[in-house]
Design a protein around this motif. Structure first.
Motif, short mmCIF file in Angstrom:
data_model
loop_
_atom_site.label_atom_id
_atom_site.label_comp_id
_atom_site.label_asym_id
_atom_site.label_seq_id
_atom_site.Cartn_x
_atom_site.Cartn_y
_atom_site.Cartn_z
N ASP A 187 29.74 -83.08 25.74
CA ASP A 187 28.79 -83.19 24.89
C ASP A 187 29.40 -82.53 23.52
OD1 ASP A 187 25.75 -82.90 26.46
OD2 ASP A 187 27.19 -84.71 26.26
N MET A 188 29.91 -81.45 23.32
CA MET A 188 30.22 -80.64 22.23
C MET A 188 31.64 -81.32 21.77
SD MET A 188 28.95 -78.11 20.58
CE MET A 188 29.78 -78.52 18.85
N ASP A 189 32.37 -81.68 22.62
CA ASP A 189 33.75 -82.49 22.20
C ASP A 189 33.23 -83.64 21.15
OD1 ASP A 189 35.72 -81.76 24.96
OD2 ASP A 189 35.50 -80.75 23.27
N LEU A 190 32.16 -84.51 21.63
CA LEU A 190 31.99 -85.58 21.05
C LEU A 190 31.06 -85.43 19.79
CD1 LEU A 190 31.90 -88.63 21.12
CD2 LEU A 190 29.57 -88.45 22.35
N ILE A 191 30.43 -84.13 19.85
CA ILE A 191 29.51 -84.01 18.54
C ILE A 191 30.61 -83.32 17.31
CG2 ILE A 191 27.85 -82.02 17.95
CD1 ILE A 191 26.46 -82.55 20.39
N TYR A 192 31.57 -82.46 18.08
CA TYR A 192 32.23 -81.70 17.02
C TYR A 192 33.31 -82.86 16.41
CZ TYR A 192 35.30 -78.57 14.78
OH TYR A 192 35.93 -77.69 13.84
N ALA A 193 33.68 -83.91 17.20
CA ALA A 193 34.71 -84.98 16.53
C ALA A 193 33.87 -85.65 15.70
CB ALA A 193 35.21 -85.79 17.90
N ARG A 194 32.58 -86.02 15.71
CA ARG A 194 31.87 -86.96 14.88
C ARG A 194 31.38 -86.17 13.86
NH1 ARG A 194 31.74 -92.21 14.66
NH2 ARG A 194 31.88 -93.18 16.96
N SER A 195 30.98 -84.72 13.92
CA SER A 195 30.57 -84.18 12.65
C SER A 195 31.69 -83.49 11.98
CB SER A 195 29.60 -82.92 13.36
OG SER A 195 30.26 -82.02 13.95
N GLU A 196 32.85 -83.14 12.56
CA GLU A 196 33.88 -82.62 11.88
C GLU A 196 33.61 -81.15 11.38
OE1 GLU A 196 36.80 -86.38 10.59
OE2 GLU A 196 35.58 -85.37 9.05
N GLY A 197 32.60 -80.69 12.08
CA GLY A 197 32.14 -79.03 11.48
C GLY A 197 31.13 -79.02 10.48
N ASN A 198 30.69 -80.13 10.20
CA ASN A 198 29.69 -80.24 9.11
C ASN A 198 28.40 -79.69 9.51
OD1 ASN A 198 27.43 -81.46 7.49
ND2 ASN A 198 28.95 -81.72 6.18
N PRO A 199 27.65 -78.52 9.27
CA PRO A 199 26.44 -78.11 9.94
C PRO A 199 25.42 -79.23 10.00
CG PRO A 199 27.47 -76.39 8.66
CD PRO A 199 28.14 -77.65 8.25
N LEU A 200 25.19 -79.87 8.95
CA LEU A 200 24.00 -80.73 8.97
C LEU A 200 24.29 -81.82 9.78
CD1 LEU A 200 21.27 -81.82 7.51
CD2 LEU A 200 23.15 -83.16 6.01
N ARG A 224 34.00 -76.08 6.65
CA ARG A 224 33.56 -76.50 7.80
C ARG A 224 33.67 -75.57 8.91
NH1 ARG A 224 35.63 -82.88 7.51
NH2 ARG A 224 34.64 -83.32 5.74
N LEU A 225 32.63 -75.65 9.67
CA LEU A 225 32.71 -74.72 10.86
C LEU A 225 33.98 -74.96 11.62
CD1 LEU A 225 28.99 -74.64 11.74
CD2 LEU A 225 30.23 -73.28 10.63
N GLU A 279 30.93 -79.37 0.53
CA GLU A 279 30.57 -80.55 0.61
C GLU A 279 29.30 -80.68 1.08
OE1 GLU A 279 32.05 -81.25 5.24
OE2 GLU A 279 32.84 -82.28 3.66
N ALA A 280 28.74 -81.84 0.97
CA ALA A 280 27.31 -81.79 1.30
C ALA A 280 27.03 -81.77 2.72
CB ALA A 280 26.89 -83.55 1.00
N GLY A 281 26.11 -80.98 2.95
CA GLY A 281 25.64 -80.54 4.56
C GLY A 281 26.59 -79.47 4.91
N VAL A 282 27.29 -78.73 4.24
CA VAL A 282 28.02 -77.81 4.73
C VAL A 282 27.37 -76.37 5.05
CG1 VAL A 282 29.13 -76.62 2.78
CG2 VAL A 282 30.41 -76.95 4.79
N GLY A 283 26.14 -76.30 4.33
CA GLY A 283 25.35 -75.02 4.57
C GLY A 283 25.40 -74.27 3.15
N LYS A 284 25.24 -74.71 2.14
CA LYS A 284 25.16 -73.97 1.03
C LYS A 284 23.62 -73.46 0.70
CE LYS A 284 26.18 -77.45 -1.82
NZ LYS A 284 26.85 -78.37 -0.58
N THR A 285 22.84 -74.45 1.11
CA THR A 285 21.55 -73.73 0.82
C THR A 285 21.00 -72.79 1.93
OG1 THR A 285 20.73 -76.08 0.20
CG2 THR A 285 18.99 -74.80 0.97
N ARG A 286 21.66 -72.92 3.18
CA ARG A 286 21.33 -72.01 4.19
C ARG A 286 21.82 -70.80 3.81
NH1 ARG A 286 20.38 -71.81 9.92
NH2 ARG A 286 19.96 -69.81 10.45
#
Length: 981
Positions: free
Chosen positions: A235-248, A213-214, A40-47
């Motif tokens: 902080d990490m709980d909130l970030i991971y919940a919102r990002s759902e593991g998408n690296p971008l 996803r991560l 998916e978009a932002g999952v890290g293909k380019t990296r």
């Protein structure tokens, strides 16, 4: 909160990186492969690709990305970028030296530095594809080559076609690794990339890698790399919940302050990194967003209206903030979602003004962008600026550019836009120098080239409805010819009527090229005895007009049509002389299509005449010729069909299977696919691989059910259906299929394909219809009596043309017996002579399988005539041929016959019956094959049902089968019920 824009640590992708590494190791060893990387978009293909290429220091890395322009991609964009990079590194002459043959006019379709492109049409596209592959092959001779195509979800039709071509023919470029990335979340149900991914995924050397996803642990590691410390659990709980593991999204949330005041939407999240930049940088990014994912520096400068210092000052924070990255002579957004968010955030007035500024800048200097990109982007911007007039004009111009690049899908899209905008531009005709009828005709032609057959027919029909055919005969004839061609390709009725009307419209005392083209097309599509004289007259007239006008292409095509109409297979030498003359005409005009048609026709005629070795040789030469013309995967692919057929005839079955598999890899049109699978089915049936034969037949059946096809496709399929049912002992079903074919099909029209049908049905009926005087009346026998009468009548009526059909006719006669009015069985001596004549005919044609099958009949007839020595000789020769071919069912039949007759060294049971069966067991087996139950058998043979059960168990064990049906099938296959010999 963040210190780094992206994590310096590469986390969570060890398995995917290892997969790419393994593929590169294989490339270093000379094994080519491809890896499809999705996510998916932002999952890290380019990296992932960056980390991989950093480790590929010994490989030549070539990177090209697909570009998005509204809803359409840019034709061949990644390959243009790759080629430009090679020119930058090696120079134009350095690249030219690597192209096979040193001719770069095909590559000129991608880069104008290589001169003027060669002619248009399918051949030009094929040559372009061949030259790209040839260039990669030469590069890979020196060191491994890593070709990376990014963002394939934006790939246009032309890019997808070239990518598919390269992956399929990658093995010719040892040491080439192709990596393709794409967004999985873009692939809706009808996305055009989906079928390509499915198709490539079935190729053995292609591997698919899906980036997930991560996990939370991996996201923590990513965050720790960005912050240079581990974030708090809260902080990490909130970030991971919102990002759902998408690296971008993890990066964006961390850069937004650790998620204290989180954006309410993804758009806001993506724009957060932009909003922290200086105002002038944000304004410049909004301007750049209208230019697409990648924008050239000169174009951005022209649209932004800033001097170089001001532009650099505004760009530097965007690059430093990792919103933009430098890409050659331009810039790319770090992630396409950022550009999309910026573009979507524009106000309606801003959107129109910005796209207008881009369009005006390109109008002033289209050379800012390389061709053909400039014209296509210009059309995109005028359309996005909602300027109907200039959107129409630029779309028309872009269609012309796409045509020169053989990008038919893009050309079709541009022409379709012209038609959509037509009513909004009152002076559209004056603007583009072409009226709506001509636009419709051009669009119909391009739709045909792009494979949009239904659309082509509809467009041609719409144009025809708007013109007076008598007042405007030239354009009407062109449209009718186009619709006729497309209807023919689609298997739709009416194509002959279209072409006849077109011919009538352009007929005049003054010859014209259009008249010759229409007549030649009509003569090519006239089939059947009732139109044979018309075909002769039409092809002669087309040839005459072509000669008068000096149009050697039309003259060559018409001569091929005339040759097929004039000569039969018994006149093969005259045919070959005519084809040679057509080749001479076509060669003088470099008419590649006509030259390829000569090779196809000559090899086909040779095979029809039974000259199998020469047919194979001509087909092979044609394939090589196609390669030299840059048509190896177009006309050359069709010539492999004409190579496979004689190889099957000659008994070179393993080579034939290799040819078939190679041709099927090209994904040929449906009728050709069915024919190729048919050859594989023939071999599977002859080798006893009945499950494989059923699968292949099912695939062919599916193809044939979707259209109306000619005898050359349908009748061989019918033979295979009957033969499979016969081999499996499903005799009633086989007889029903045969009887239906005899009643419903015209089996007199095309002897070449009808004789094999008659021989197949005769073989079937010979095993189920009792010999005269036997008195046996099984259900299949009762069903087969009427078809046998019809079959013999057809055999008397059907023409025999050439050596191959003569051999089939002799076999048919041996199977069906002489005509006799007194009801007496034919003398064994007559049968022996009949079979021996068939054997001699097949031996002369060097067709070992047909020869071996006839040798069985000859051996049986010799034994019936009391000549055991002659029977043994023919049995031995048949066994030798069958063993060499691996024809297991025929070998089993031969062994059973040898045991039964006690000849040929076969082992024999004590009582002289086959497979160790007793006389009573053979009687029981006959009743089982007739479909009778144990009780019915007991009543017929005056024994108990329990005794019958014991006999049936013994029979199954001796035949090595598990069911009564299998026992019956084996008995019929081995001919255990033939009259005692």
């Amino acid at each position: 909160m963040s210190i780094h824009a992206v994590s310096p640590r590469f986390v969570g992708r060890a398995r995917e990186l290892a997969a790419l590494g393994d593929a590169l190791v294989g490339a270093r060893a000379g094994a080519s492969s491809a890896v499809l990387v999705g996510g998916e978009a932002g999952v890290g293909k380019t990296r992932l690709i960056k980390e991989f290429t950093d480790r590929a220091d010994d490989a030549l890395v070539l990177v090209g990305g697909c570009l998005e322009l509204g809803t359409e991609g840019l034709p061949f964009a990644p390959f243009t970028a790759v080629l430009r990079g090679l020119v930058r590194e090696l120079g134009r002459d350095g690249v030219a030296a690597l192209v096979p043959g040193g001719t770069t006019r095909g590559l000129a379709r991608l880069l104008p530095e290589f001169g003027e492109p060669d002619g248009d049409g399918p051949e030009a596209r094929a040559r372009l594809f061949e030259q790209v592959l040839g260039l990669l092959e030469r590069l890979a001779e020196e060191r491994p080559v890593l070709l990376i195509v990014e963002d394939a979800h934006w790939a246009d039709r032309s890019t997808r076609d070239l990518l598919s071509f390269l992956v399929r023919y990658q093995p010719t470029a040892a040491g080439l690794l192709i990596v393709v990335t794409y967004r999985t979340d873009e692939l809706h149900r009808t996305h055009p990339l989906r079928p390509l991914l499915a198709e490539l995924g079935r190729v053995e050397r292609v591997r698919r890698v899906e980036l997930r996803r991560l996990t939370r642990r991996e996201a923590v590691a990513q965050a720790a790399g960005i912050l240079e410390r581990e974030p708090s659990p809260a902080d990490m709980d909130l970030i991971y919940a919102r990002s759902e593991g998408n690296p971008l999204f993890v990066e964006a949330l961390l850069s937004d302050g650790g998620g204290v005041a989180l954006p309410e939407s993804l758009r806001d999240l993506l724009l957060a990194s932009v909003e922290r930049l200086p105002a002038e940088t944000q304004e410049l990014l909004r301007v750049a967003s209208a230019g697409g994912q990648r924008i050239e520096h000169d174009l951005l400068s022209a649209v932004a209206g800033l001097d170089e210092n001001a532009l650099s000052s505004a760009l530097r924070p965007a690059v430093a903030g990792n919103v933009l990255t430098v890409d050659g002579e331009g810039y790319c957004f770090r992630h396409a979602l950022i550009r999309e968010a910026l573009h979507d955030d524009l106000l309606p007035g801003e959107h129109t003004r910005l796209h207008t500024r881009f369009a005006e800048a390109l109008e002033r200097d289209l050379s800012i962008l390389p061709a053909p990109r400039g014209a296509i982007e210009l059309a995109h911007h005028w359309h996005s600026a909602h300027d109907a007039t200039w959107a129409l004009v630029s779309a028309w111009q872009a269609a012309g550019v796409a045509r020169r690049s053989t990008a038919y899908d893009e050309q079709l899209r541009m022409l379709s836009r012209v038609l959509e905008l037509w009513d909004q531009v009152p002076d559209a005709s004056e603007r583009i120098g072409c009226d709506r009828i001509d636009v419709l005709r051009n669009t119909a032609t391009v739709a045909h080239l792009a494979g949009e057959y239904e659309r082509s027919i509809a467009l041609a029909g719409a144009a025809l409805a708007e013109i007076d055919h008598q007042a405007d005969p030239i354009r009407a004839a062109k449209l009718l010819r186009q619709r006729g061609l497309t209807r023919y390709d689609l298997g739709r009725s009416g194509y002959v009527d279209d072409l006849r009307e077109a011919a009538a419209l352009v007929a005049s005392d003054r010859p014209s090229r259009l008249h010759a083209q229409v007549l030649e097309t009509l003569s090519r599509m006239l089939h059947g005895r009732e139109v044979w004289s018309e075909r002769l007259a039409t092809s002669r007239l087309a040839m005459k007009i072509g000669h008068e006008l000096g149009d050697r292409k039309v003259e060559a095509h018409a001569l091929i049509d005339l040759t097929w109409a004039r000569f039969g297979f018994s006149e093969i030498e005259a045919q070959l002389e005519a084809f040679a003359e057509a080749r001479r005409l076509a060669g003088g005009d470099e008419a590649y299509n006509a030259l390829m048609r000569c090779a196809i026709s000559e090899s086909d005629a040779l095979e029809g005449a039974g000259r199998h070795e020469r047919a194979a040789r001509v087909a092979r030469d044609g394939i090589e010729e196609a390669r030299q013309y840059g048509l190896a995967r177009t006309s050359g692919a069709f010539l492999t069909i004409n190579l496979a057929e004689p190889l099957v005839s000659l008994g070179q079955w393993d080579e034939a299977l290799e040819v078939v598999e190679h041709a099927l890899d090209l994904a040929p049109p449906a009728p050709y696919q069915a024919s190729l699978q048919g050859f594989a089915t023939d071999i599977a049936l002859a080798r006893g691989e009945f499950d494989r034969a059923e699968r292949l037949l099912g695939s062919s059946r599916s193809v044939l059910s979707r259209g109306t096809f000619r005898d050359q496709t349908v009748l061989p399929h019918l033979c295979r259906e009957v033969r499979l049912l016969h081999a499996r002992g499903e005799l009633e079903a086989a007889v029903e299929v045969a009887a239906r074919a005899l009643e419903e099909r015209d089996l007199v029209e095309n002897p070449r394909y009808s004789w094999p049908v008659l021989v197949t049905i005769a073989d079937l009926l010979g095993s189920v219809v009792p010999q005269q005087g036997s008195g046996v009346g099984t259900p299949p026998a009762r069903l087969g009596a009427a078809p046998l009468t019809r079959l013999r009548a057809l055999g008397r009526e059907l023409e025999v043309d050439g050596d191959l059909q003569r051999a089939q006719h002799l076999t048919f006669t041996a199977l069906t017996g002489p005509e006799a009015d007194d009801g007496a069985a034919e003398p064994p001596a007559w049968r022996f002579e009949a079979w021996d004549r068939a054997v001699g005919a097949w031996a002369a044609l060097r067709q070992p399988y047909a020869e071996a099958r006839c040798l069985v009949g000859a051996a049986q007839a010799a034994l019936a005539d009391g000549d055991r020595q002659e029977a043994a000789a023919r049995l031995g020769r048949a066994r030798e041929l069958a063993a060499r071919l691996g024809a297991t069912p025929l070998l089993e039949q031969l062994d059973a016959f040898g045991r039964r007759a006690r000849i040929g060294g076969a082992e024999e049971a004590a009582d002289g019956l086959p497979l160790g069966l007793t006389a009573r067991e053979l009687e029981v087996l006959r009743e089982v094959a007739n479909g009778r139950s144990n009780r019915e058998i007991a009543e017929a043979l005056f024994i108990s049902a329990k005794t019958v059960s014991v006999h049936v168990s013994n029979i199954l064990a001796k035949l090595g089968v598990a069911t009564r049906g299998e026992a019956a099938a084996t008995a019929y296959r081995l001919r255990l019920f033939d009259a005692p010999l």
